[in-house]
Design a protein around this motif. Structure first.
Motif, PDB file in Angstrom:
ATOM      1  N   GLU A  85       0.777  -1.266  -0.360  1.00  0.00           N
ATOM      2  CA  GLU A  85       0.053  -0.176  -0.105  1.00  0.00           C
ATOM      3  C   GLU A  85       0.713   1.658  -0.188  1.00  0.00           C
ATOM      4  OE1 GLU A  85      -3.696   1.804   2.669  1.00  0.00           O
ATOM      5  OE2 GLU A  85      -2.805   0.138   3.412  1.00  0.00           O
ATOM      6  N   GLY A  86       0.670   2.021  -0.833  1.00  0.00           N
ATOM      7  CA  GLY A  86       1.659   3.346  -0.564  1.00  0.00           C
ATOM      8  C   GLY A  86       0.783   4.476  -1.330  1.00  0.00           C
ATOM      9  N   PHE A  87       0.583   5.401  -1.417  1.00  0.00           N
ATOM     10  CA  PHE A  87       0.392   7.046  -2.106  1.00  0.00           C
ATOM     11  C   PHE A  87       0.200   7.140  -3.752  1.00  0.00           C
ATOM     12  CE2 PHE A  87       1.666   7.282   2.192  1.00  0.00           C
ATOM     13  CZ  PHE A  87      -0.574   7.650   2.820  1.00  0.00           C
ATOM     14  N   VAL A  88      -0.406   7.347  -4.196  1.00  0.00           N
ATOM     15  CA  VAL A  88       0.119   8.365  -5.652  1.00  0.00           C
ATOM     16  C   VAL A  88      -0.029   9.495  -5.591  1.00  0.00           C
ATOM     17  CG1 VAL A  88      -1.338   9.085  -7.657  1.00  0.00           C
ATOM     18  CG2 VAL A  88      -1.356   5.734  -7.282  1.00  0.00           C
ATOM     19  N   ARG A  89       1.231  10.106  -6.390  1.00  0.00           N
ATOM     20  CA  ARG A  89       1.876  11.490  -6.429  1.00  0.00           C
ATOM     21  C   ARG A  89       0.949  12.457  -7.615  1.00  0.00           C
ATOM     22  NH1 ARG A  89       7.022  14.746  -6.801  1.00  0.00           N
ATOM     23  NH2 ARG A  89       6.567  13.076  -9.109  1.00  0.00           N
ATOM     24  N   LEU A  90      -0.180  13.274  -6.923  1.00  0.00           N
ATOM     25  CA  LEU A  90      -0.568  14.410  -7.708  1.00  0.00           C
ATOM     26  C   LEU A  90      -0.379  16.012  -7.797  1.00  0.00           C
ATOM     27  CD1 LEU A  90      -3.381  12.070  -7.575  1.00  0.00           C
ATOM     28  CD2 LEU A  90      -5.372  13.657  -7.946  1.00  0.00           C
ATOM     29  N   LYS A  91       0.200  15.837 -10.056  1.00  0.00           N
ATOM     30  CA  LYS A  91       1.413  17.008  -9.249  1.00  0.00           C
ATOM     31  C   LYS A  91       0.158  18.371  -9.730  1.00  0.00           C
ATOM     32  CE  LYS A  91       5.583  14.948 -10.502  1.00  0.00           C
ATOM     33  NZ  LYS A  91       6.394  15.310 -12.203  1.00  0.00           N
ATOM     34  N   ARG A  92       0.896  19.906  -9.784  1.00  0.00           N
ATOM     35  CA  ARG A  92       0.250  20.832  -9.396  1.00  0.00           C
ATOM     36  C   ARG A  92      -1.459  20.865  -9.461  1.00  0.00           C
ATOM     37  NH1 ARG A  92       2.888  18.624 -13.647  1.00  0.00           N
ATOM     38  NH2 ARG A  92       0.593  18.636 -14.889  1.00  0.00           N
TER      39      ARG A  92
END
Length: 811
Positions: free
Chosen positions: A320-327
């Protein structure tokens, strides 16, 4: 210090007035009184909006042409007439009363504690802040900046301060003509992590996102990282206050932020050269700006037709982790948990260790000592969106499958973006090549053909002289002029003459224009139209009217000029009420300005130009009463050493035409000198030369008769008697006027001599000889051109070019 103030205080009392920027405690303001801030940038007083008779009290910009109100005291309690009064109550509050004998105020500063100091004043600061203070100690009790209406000025705070319990909120007007409280409010929401939110009623409409340390995450362009040279924002968030303050970097810039009645937050800047407010930024401006546009757990991407749904996390899944969304403008932070003592890495671990945590972000991102502070979300999220070049990183909890899918989709999105960018570049390059070829071909075609009197719709207005030199003037689209004049509405009509009607218009950028429209039955035709365009496009002088462009399509022909608010000289000198405003110094300035304009035409321009129709109605006045010569439809260009010409088609206005031109069709620079002489005498007397003044005498004849008797002072306008003026200077101008209207052209001075005379004493002038046309009879004109006819105008008729920019309503 106290002695100095007491002297100042009693000096104001003796003067029985408010002291520039101050209302004294013992004084009052009535409707019509105004105080100005130091430097006179702002004004405070009574005002009305549009056609409404309701009266309000407020603050507005004093030095700009467009009335811009930035604060209204009694916005929800207007007065019905001009009986209102502003004065201090016995408790020290500044109050607005419907009339002088009322005891219940319509509005009050509402300071709870009584203020007993006799030195209490209300002062309008240079920032536009009305402050209640003790003028000796400087102690403040109340200020308008703490009670804003729809506008925020530089150095004004928005937000909450715990010490006084004030929450400074912007509330829109109900409509442009009604400043009462409207539906939209703009305030700092202090729940969770503070943010600015625009509400419609109680419903969120748009929000700024959170403060990142560099700016608001949801306001691209306002970040200091982007190098804004206009303003700087500072945000305070501590136990004492949560507030935002905007400051200007250049004190000369006029800027303000406002919430308008349609639900837009705007930053505006005054553009002095265009005399209008320019919208620097405005929100919301696209669908993704609308609050919660993509619903729960979704964010809006303007480049995609569908939003990406955020999946709820299932705690304990493998990898399990995290998705990074930019801007990203991160979701509504009013439901976020805040811990300013954690780093971004520590924030991730905290969220990962809490099964209810679905996302996290830094409170302050990179650029302010690195990312710091931790924001976490523990339920449904609203109002996230993505930007192209703004926002911050946002981390969403996801399992392995979701992370892999996201990485794959991200790669595909990058490829699509690259393909789209390459396609756009190729399309732009192709369009540029096509446009270049089209323009080159069109220019070549224009060089190969001479100007035709019939233009295709949308063609550029050009013509070519015999010397092969091409001239071009900006072309206005017909729809632009129709919109600007409100489809040539009658209320916009300024006047009408031989050319056709003239209308006032306002372009989309706020510039005011005068539109001269060639009537189909006009005595003038394409030749006069071309003549005026050709001449004015080449002339540049302070005392000549400025042409902005033209409009030619099919049979429609229009000339577009700068709009001059004081219209034409005949409005003033032939109207008693208006003429009373013209003292001798102002009349002398107008005479000298006309002279300089004619001198430029005759000698100083690249071409020698004979106007042939100089008269009071063809002298326009700007807002500073500077004269500008207009109407060049009948003008002639002289080349080289040519000084005279002749015509079979005599055009002009009776009363201003020289005898050699009216009788024989001969014209020269001395023809304009004659017309100028008539103008001088009309300006001095306030009477028309073409009207009969005493039996058979016209104005020139009457002045000549009195001059010979030594009684010329009797003809001076009586409305100037109340003014102090040098009688010898007025008589000098009468002398110059009579020299200009002498019957023989050779006896008249040329314009360089006339201009020189204004700087010398009349003792040096030759005596004037008998002037022309002193009997008041119209000259009989022999006209050999049966097709053209003679265009002479008497008192009740117009010349072919008799355009007059005067009011069309009766006085």
């Amino acid at each position: 210090m106290k002695i100095v103030f007491i002297f100042f205080f009693y000096f104001c009392l003796l003067q029985s007035c408010t002291c520039d920027d101050t209302i004294m405690r013992t004084h009052s303001m009535r409707d019509g009184d105004v105080i100005f801030s130091e430097g006179k940038r702002f004004a405070f007083g009574f005002f009305s909006l549009g056609v409404s008779n309701l009266r309000y009290v407020g603050i507005w910009y004093a030095q700009i042409s467009e009335q811009t109100v930035v604060w209204v005291a009694n916005r929800d309690s207007p007065m019905n007439d001009t009986s209102g009064v502003i004065r201090f109550s016995s408790s020290g509050n500044l109050c607005i009363y419907a009339s002088a004998n009322r005891t219940e105020p319509l509005w009050s500063t509402n300071v709870s504690d009584s203020i007993l100091e006799p030195t209490l004043v209300a002062r309008l600061s240079p920032l536009g802040n009305l402050v209640l203070l003790d003028s000796v100690t400087g102690k403040g009790y109340w200020e308008s900046f703490d009670h804003p209406t729809d506008s925020s000025l530089p150095f004004m705070r928005l937000g909450f301060t715990r010490k006084d319990g004030l929450d400074r909120v912007l509330t829109a007007w109900k409509s442009p003509g009604d400043p009462s409280s409207g539906a939209f409010t703009y305030r700092i929401n202090r729940t969770g992590f503070p943010q600015l939110i625009l509400y419609k009623g109680l419903t969120p409409w748009w929000r700024t996102g959170s403060w990142t340390g560099l700016g608001w995450s949801g306001v691209p362009g306002m970040s200091r990282r982007r190098g804004s040279s206009i303003s700087r924002s500072s945000f305070v968030n501590n136990q004492d206050e949560v507030s935002l303050t905007n400051r200007v970097t250049d004190a000369s810039v006029l800027t303000r932020m406002m919430v308008n009645e349609t639900g837009n937050v705007q930053r505006l800047i005054w553009v002095a050269t265009e005399k209008r407010w320019n919208v620097f930024w405005s929100v919301p401006k696209e669908e993704c700006d609308n609050y919660a546009h993509c619903g729960l757990n979704g964010y809006c991407d303007p480049t995609s037709s569908a939003s990406f749904k955020i999946n709820a996390s299932i705690c304990g899944r493998e990898k399990e982790g995290f998705v990074r969304l930019k801007r990203v403008k991160i979701p509504d932070t009013s439901v976020a948990s805040v811990d300013m003592n954690l780093t971004l890495k520590e924030c991730k671990q905290r969220c990962l260790g809490n099964c209810s945590c679905v996302a996290y972000a830094s409170a302050y991102h990179e650029g302010v000592g690195g990312a710091r502070g931790c924001l976490t979300w523990h339920g449904d999220m609203l109002d996230a969106r993505i930007y192209m070049n703004s926002g911050q990183d946002f981390y969403i909890r996801a399992d392995r499958e979701e992370i892999e899918r996201w990485n794959k989709d991200g790669l595909l999105r990058k490829r699509r973006v690259i393909i789209i960018v390459i396609s756009l570049i190729a399309a732009v390059m192709l369009l540029a090549v096509i446009s270049f070829c089209f323009v080159r071909k069109r220019r070549k075609s224009n060089r190969e053909r001479r100007y035709s009197t019939t233009l295709a719709p949308g063609s550029p207005f050009r013509f070519e002289e015999d010397r092969g030199r091409e001239w071009e003037l900006p072309l206005f689209e017909p729809n632009t002029i129709v919109t600007a004049t409100n489809n040539f509405a009658f209320r916009n009509k300024l006047g009408e003459g031989g050319f056709g009607p003239v209308y006032k218009g306002v372009l989309e950028n706020g510039m005011e224009i005068a539109v001269k429209r060639l009537a189909k039955n006009s005595g003038q035709g394409m030749e006069e139209f071309k003549n005026e365009v050709k001449l004015i496009s080449k002339l540049q002088h302070r005392n000549l009217v400025r042409m902005l462009g033209c409009c030619v399509e099919s049979e429609e022909k229009m000339l577009i000029y700068e709009y001059l608010p004081n219209k034409s000289l005949d409005c003033f000198i032939f109207d008693e009420e208006q003429r009373s405003e013209l003292n001798w110094p102002k009349r002398m300035e107008i005479i000298c300005g006309i002279a300089r304009g004619i001198l430029y035409l005759h000698q100083d321009s690249r071409l020698r130009i004979i106007h042939r129709d100089l008269k009071a109605s063809n002298i326009l006045l700007d807002n500073e009463m500077i004269p500008k010569i207009a109407d060049f439809g009948m003008a002639r260009i002289f080349g080289g050493n040519q000084i005279r010409g002749s015509t079979n088609r005599v055009v002009g206005t009776y009363g201003y035409m020289s005898p050699e031109y009216a009788m024989e069709g001969h014209f020269s620079v001395k023809s304009d000198v004659y017309s100028f002489g008539v103008l001088i005498l009309e300006i001095i007397t306030g009477k028309k030369n073409s009207a009969f003044h005493k039996e058979s005498l016209n104005l020139v004849g009457q002045i000549w008769d009195l001059w010979n008797k030594g009684e010329a002072t009797k003809i001076v306008d009586k409305l100037m008697n109340q003014e102090i003026y040098d009688e010898s200077e007025v008589m000098k101008c009468v002398h110059i006027g009579l020299l200009c209207v002498q019957e023989n052209a050779s006896d008249r001075p040329d314009m360089p001599s006339v201009v020189s005379m204004f700087g010398h004493k009349a003792n040096d002038f030759p005596p004037p000889k008998h002037p022309a046309f002193t009997s008041g009879r119209k000259p009989h004109v022999k006209n050999d051109d049966s097709t053209s006819g003679a265009y002479l105008s008497g008192e009740n008729s117009n010349s072919v070019n008799d355009i007059t920019l005067t009011d069309v309503h009766g006085r």
